[in-house]
Design a protein around this motif. Structure first.
Motif, short mmCIF file in Angstrom:
data_model
loop_
_atom_site.label_atom_id
_atom_site.label_comp_id
_atom_site.label_asym_id
_atom_site.label_seq_id
_atom_site.Cartn_x
_atom_site.Cartn_y
_atom_site.Cartn_z
N PHE A 130 0.83 -1.19 -0.05
CA PHE A 130 -0.10 -0.01 -0.24
C PHE A 130 0.92 1.28 0.04
O PHE A 130 0.25 2.41 -0.27
CB PHE A 130 -0.99 0.09 1.15
CG PHE A 130 -2.08 -0.98 1.23
CD1 PHE A 130 -2.95 -1.05 0.14
CD2 PHE A 130 -1.99 -2.20 2.00
CE1 PHE A 130 -4.08 -1.92 0.17
CE2 PHE A 130 -2.61 -3.17 1.95
CZ PHE A 130 -3.80 -3.33 0.94
N THR A 131 2.06 1.22 0.46
CA THR A 131 3.01 2.49 0.24
C THR A 131 4.25 2.23 0.04
O THR A 131 5.39 2.14 0.47
CB THR A 131 3.05 3.02 1.86
OG1 THR A 131 3.65 1.82 2.49
CG2 THR A 131 1.77 3.46 2.30
N ARG A 132 4.18 1.79 -1.49
CA ARG A 132 5.33 1.25 -2.04
C ARG A 132 6.37 2.19 -2.30
O ARG A 132 7.67 2.02 -2.22
CB ARG A 132 5.11 0.49 -3.55
CG ARG A 132 6.19 -0.16 -4.18
CD ARG A 132 5.85 -1.15 -5.18
NE ARG A 132 4.97 -2.32 -4.54
CZ ARG A 132 4.63 -3.35 -5.40
NH1 ARG A 132 4.89 -3.27 -6.77
NH2 ARG A 132 3.86 -4.32 -4.68
N GLU A 133 6.08 3.57 -2.46
CA GLU A 133 7.28 4.49 -2.52
C GLU A 133 7.95 4.88 -1.40
O GLU A 133 9.05 5.27 -1.31
CB GLU A 133 6.46 5.97 -2.86
CG GLU A 133 5.34 6.57 -1.63
CD GLU A 133 4.33 5.91 -1.63
OE1 GLU A 133 3.34 6.30 -0.65
OE2 GLU A 133 3.68 5.07 -2.27
N GLN A 134 7.40 4.26 -0.04
CA GLN A 134 8.23 4.40 1.11
C GLN A 134 8.93 2.90 1.57
O GLN A 134 9.76 2.87 2.50
CB GLN A 134 7.32 4.57 2.38
CG GLN A 134 6.57 6.28 2.23
CD GLN A 134 5.59 5.98 3.38
OE1 GLN A 134 5.85 5.64 4.40
NE2 GLN A 134 4.60 7.04 3.16
N PHE A 135 8.72 2.12 0.75
CA PHE A 135 8.96 0.68 1.14
C PHE A 135 10.38 0.45 1.14
O PHE A 135 10.96 0.16 2.41
CB PHE A 135 8.59 -0.31 0.12
CG PHE A 135 8.67 -1.71 0.44
CD1 PHE A 135 8.37 -2.44 1.54
CD2 PHE A 135 9.82 -2.37 -0.42
CE1 PHE A 135 8.57 -3.88 1.54
CE2 PHE A 135 10.17 -3.85 -0.19
CZ PHE A 135 9.47 -4.40 0.86
N SER A 136 11.38 0.84 0.13
CA SER A 136 12.58 0.80 0.21
C SER A 136 13.09 1.54 1.25
O SER A 136 14.07 0.94 1.93
CB SER A 136 13.34 0.95 -1.06
OG SER A 136 12.80 0.13 -2.24
N GLY A 137 12.96 2.76 1.48
CA GLY A 137 13.75 3.60 2.41
C GLY A 137 13.31 3.00 3.69
O GLY A 137 14.18 3.14 4.62
#
Length: 222
Positions: A176-183
């Motif tokens: 649901f929040t893939r843009e935050q996932f890696s970080g």
């Protein structure tokens, strides 16, 4: 132990009017896990099977369909259940005494009839019907309060009981929040205070998912 898809799961799916031949191999594996199959029984006519890509998705969709979209329960019951899950996490317990439940008697009856909660034999304590519901509700509460994966891990002692909830938090981020996932994952590995067994759990959990383009940068970093 897991079920055999052909022998155990296929007849059940056919009884529910679902063609096993149309199910992807990934979902086949997930449906051999008894708790996933039991949750899916309640949502099979409401949620497309291809949207259930992890065990987390089974529990999350169950909460959405059976609690939040239920006019008798809705967001009020969802909030009560989130608080109950947080209490159980803090106490490292699977049971809550009924007098500590924040909802009224009618809400409790509805949650029991819907298969969300259950009572012990003496009727003094209540529990979730599946531990995955605790992990899912605790995760959603933490994220709604702005907690990161790193903060969530550090808010509990580094004991084995936290492991299922960490996995759930991880899969929620990815879904649901893939843009935050890696970080957020990188911050966990960069933090020397976080226990090795938690970092290893995250690495092993990542190995279970099929990488997409968004994951490549994270996997290169590893």
């Amino acid at each position: 132990s897991n079920l055999d898809f052909g022998k155990n799961v296929t007849p059940i799916l056919k009884k529910w009017g679902i063609d096993p031949e149309e199910i992807h191999e990934d979902q086949m594996d997930l449906l051999t896990i008894p708790r996933n199959l039991k949750l899916f029984e309640r949502i099979a006519d409401k949620v497309p099977i291809e949207s259930l890509t992890t065990s987390y998705n089974f529990a999350d969709s169950f909460i959405e369909e059976i609690v939040i979209k239920n006019k008798t329960l809705g967001n009020k019951a969802f909030s009560v259940l989130q608080d109950m899950a947080a209490k159980l996490m803090d106490r490292r317990s699977l049971f809550l005494f009924k007098d500590s439940f924040d909802g009224d008697e009618q809400m409790l009856r509805s949650l029991k009839s819907e298969g969300v909660l259950q009572e012990d034999t003496l009727g003094k304590r209540i529990a979730f019907t599946h531990q995955t519901l605790i992990d899912t509700l605790a995760t959603r509460k933490a994220i709604s309060e702005g907690q990161s994966l790193e903060n969530f891990i550090l808010s509990y002692p580094p004991l084995p009981f936290i492991r299922p909830s960490v996995r759930t938090f991880l899969f929620y981020l990815r879904s649901f929040t893939r843009e935050q996932f890696s970080g957020q994952v990188r911050k966990v590995f960069d933090n020397p205070v976080i226990a090795y067994h938690i970092k290893r759990l995250i690495a092993e959990s990542l190995a279970e998912v099929k990488p997409c383009t968004d994951d490549l940068q994270l996997f290169k970093w590893f």
